[in-house]
Enzyme design. Structure first.
Site, PDB file in Angstrom:
ATOM      1  N   ARG A 133       0.828  -1.224   0.000  1.00  0.00           N
ATOM      2  CA  ARG A 133       0.000   0.000   0.000  1.00  0.00           C
ATOM      3  C   ARG A 133       0.852   1.258   0.000  1.00  0.00           C
ATOM      4  O   ARG A 133       0.457   2.292   0.545  1.00  0.00           O
ATOM      5  CB  ARG A 133      -0.969   0.012   1.189  1.00  0.00           C
ATOM      6  CG  ARG A 133      -2.020  -1.088   1.131  1.00  0.00           C
ATOM      7  CD  ARG A 133      -2.995  -0.980   2.277  1.00  0.00           C
ATOM      8  NE  ARG A 133      -3.868  -2.132   2.333  1.00  0.00           N
ATOM      9  CZ  ARG A 133      -4.498  -2.551   3.426  1.00  0.00           C
ATOM     10  NH1 ARG A 133      -4.337  -1.898   4.561  1.00  0.00           N
ATOM     11  NH2 ARG A 133      -5.277  -3.611   3.382  1.00  0.00           N
ATOM     12  N   ARG A 179      -7.035  11.115  -7.139  1.00  0.00           N
ATOM     13  CA  ARG A 179      -8.176  10.226  -6.986  1.00  0.00           C
ATOM     14  C   ARG A 179      -9.464  10.976  -6.644  1.00  0.00           C
ATOM     15  O   ARG A 179     -10.547  10.380  -6.574  1.00  0.00           O
ATOM     16  CB  ARG A 179      -7.907   9.229  -5.855  1.00  0.00           C
ATOM     17  CG  ARG A 179      -7.188   7.950  -6.205  1.00  0.00           C
ATOM     18  CD  ARG A 179      -8.069   6.902  -6.865  1.00  0.00           C
ATOM     19  NE  ARG A 179      -9.400   6.785  -6.327  1.00  0.00           N
ATOM     20  CZ  ARG A 179      -9.759   6.104  -5.251  1.00  0.00           C
ATOM     21  NH1 ARG A 179      -8.845   5.455  -4.553  1.00  0.00           N
ATOM     22  NH2 ARG A 179     -11.005   6.071  -4.844  1.00  0.00           N
ATOM     23  N   ASP A 204      -6.775  -3.516  -7.270  1.00  0.00           N
ATOM     24  CA  ASP A 204      -7.454  -4.071  -6.108  1.00  0.00           C
ATOM     25  C   ASP A 204      -7.681  -5.549  -6.358  1.00  0.00           C
ATOM     26  O   ASP A 204      -7.838  -5.973  -7.512  1.00  0.00           O
ATOM     27  CB  ASP A 204      -8.784  -3.369  -5.858  1.00  0.00           C
ATOM     28  CG  ASP A 204      -9.394  -3.772  -4.522  1.00  0.00           C
ATOM     29  OD1 ASP A 204      -9.125  -3.089  -3.516  1.00  0.00           O
ATOM     30  OD2 ASP A 204     -10.130  -4.783  -4.474  1.00  0.00           O
ATOM     31  N   TYR A 258     -14.663 -13.041   0.345  1.00  0.00           N
ATOM     32  CA  TYR A 258     -15.496 -11.913  -0.065  1.00  0.00           C
ATOM     33  C   TYR A 258     -16.733 -12.384  -0.827  1.00  0.00           C
ATOM     34  O   TYR A 258     -17.851 -11.903  -0.599  1.00  0.00           O
ATOM     35  CB  TYR A 258     -14.701 -10.938  -0.934  1.00  0.00           C
ATOM     36  CG  TYR A 258     -13.792 -10.023  -0.161  1.00  0.00           C
ATOM     37  CD1 TYR A 258     -14.297  -9.086   0.727  1.00  0.00           C
ATOM     38  CD2 TYR A 258     -12.405 -10.088  -0.311  1.00  0.00           C
ATOM     39  CE1 TYR A 258     -13.461  -8.240   1.442  1.00  0.00           C
ATOM     40  CE2 TYR A 258     -11.560  -9.251   0.398  1.00  0.00           C
ATOM     41  CZ  TYR A 258     -12.100  -8.327   1.278  1.00  0.00           C
ATOM     42  OH  TYR A 258     -11.272  -7.497   1.988  1.00  0.00           O
TER      43      TYR A 258
END
Length: 355
Positions: free
Chosen positions: A38, A51, A87, A162
């Site tokens: 990250r 962003r 991602d 997920y």
């Protein structure tokens, strides 16, 4: 052939002798290489600026924006490797799974995968599904020159967690219920996700990525026996699928101290270690033949400079006998981290380990 014109099984010549790739191959290095999980993200004001007003998934599909975000920490911190900005749910979105990344929540799946009929929604990933990845990596490798680019993907267990839960979970009760109660459906789900993950990594490698990291972020929720029986086969399938490219393969999870040996056995060349296990003990657990990556506690960067340097010395001392070491945090950079603390940390590790 790679995007750099090197045959499969060989590293791109521009990055082959970089400290990062040398450490991955357990070769002598001029200094311990450093990068941060990250490192491209909310800790950087320039990231927040570019962003602004753009959703996460949309950001991942804009090649020029991905290029800019990926390069930002390389410019600012002088890290030894870039990691592709994306991602872990991007390949799922690319094959048509209805999901979104909600601010403050994370990935949310509209229709969770709970039955065998739901598997039909998990089709194979093609390069055309993620053409923006190929374009972005082409732009990046031209800009990065001799600095390696790390591609990455989510591991089958974390993606499954997920998909089955429908979003983030602390207990993974639905995923574990499937794993324990319908092991055949679980195995088929992870096998399907292994193919999708491998396809996503292949796209990145063929576009020019010099290494890949498989993030199994939540696999620390499992006991070793469950990992070996119900997860390791799918992760091993991913690593086998990209083995012939000859790029280093990194495996990382959080809270995986009891799984380190198995994660190495799954096929990784480099095993990532979180901050809970000292690197010398991690090396004992993993066994010979693997480089290690890690493992400063990310929260230390909120402390004093003296505390950061003292704990960094402890990490480096624990790594002194390793066959190969890549300095990293034990998890991702926290959003409120002072970017200058990261820059100082890179400079400090380089200075302390110069050979």
């Amino acid at each position: 052939m790679s995007a750099n014109g090197s045959p499969s099984g060989q590293q791109p010549t521009a990055t082959y002798d970089s400290p990062f790739l040398k450490a991955c191959r357990r070769e002598p290095v001029p200094h311990t290489p450093v990068w941060f999980m990250r490192q491209a993200g909310r800790s950087l004001p320039e990231y927040r600026k570019v962003r602004e007003g753009i959703g996460m998934l949309d950001s991942c599909m804009r090649p020029e924006l991905v290029t800019e975000i990926t390069l930002q920490p390389v410019r600012r911190h002088g890290v030894d490797a870039a990691i592709y900005f994306s991602d872990i749910v991007v390949p799922l979105k690319a094959i048509g799974i209805d999901l979104d990344i909600k601010p403050g929540v994370g990935p949310v799946v509209d229709r969770p995968v709970r039955t065998r009929a739901d598997l039909a929604r998990l089709r194979d990933l093609t390069p055309e599904d993620v053409s923006y990845v190929t374009e972005a990596i082409g732009l990046l490798t031209r800009e990065l020159g001799t600095t390696p680019l790390i591609g990455f993907a989510g591991a089958p267990f974390t993606l499954a967690s997920y998909l089955v839960e429908g979003g983030p979970s602390r207990t993974y009760e639905n995923a574990k219920a499937m794993m324990y109660g319908d092991p055949e459906l679980w195995a088929d789900l992870l096998d399907r996700l292994a193919d999708i993950t491998a396809g996503f990594l292949k796209v990145q490698i063929e576009a020019g990525a010099s290494a890949v990291q498989l993030f199994d972020s939540w696999v620390g929720a499992l006991a070793p026996a469950d990992y070996r029986r119900s997860v390791m086969p799918a992760s091993a399938k991913v690593f086998r699928a990209v083995a012939d490219y000859g790029v280093p393969r990194i495996h990382f999870g959080v809270g995986t101290g009891e799984l380190l040996k198995l994660m190495g056995e799954a096929g990784a060349d480099v095993v990532g270690v979180d901050w809970r296990v000292p690197l010398d003990e991690a090396a004992r657990r993993v066994g010979p033949g693997k480089a290690l990556q890690g493992n400063l506690d990310p929260t230390l960067l909120f402390s004093t400079r003296e505390a950061v340097e003292a704990r960094t010395r402890e990490v480096l001392d624990a790594a002194a006998g390793l066959e190969g070491h890549i300095f990293n945090l034990g998890h991702g950079v926290l959003p409120a981290t002072d970017p200058d603390a990261l820059t100082r940390l890179v400079e400090h590790v380089h200075a302390e380990t110069a050979r």
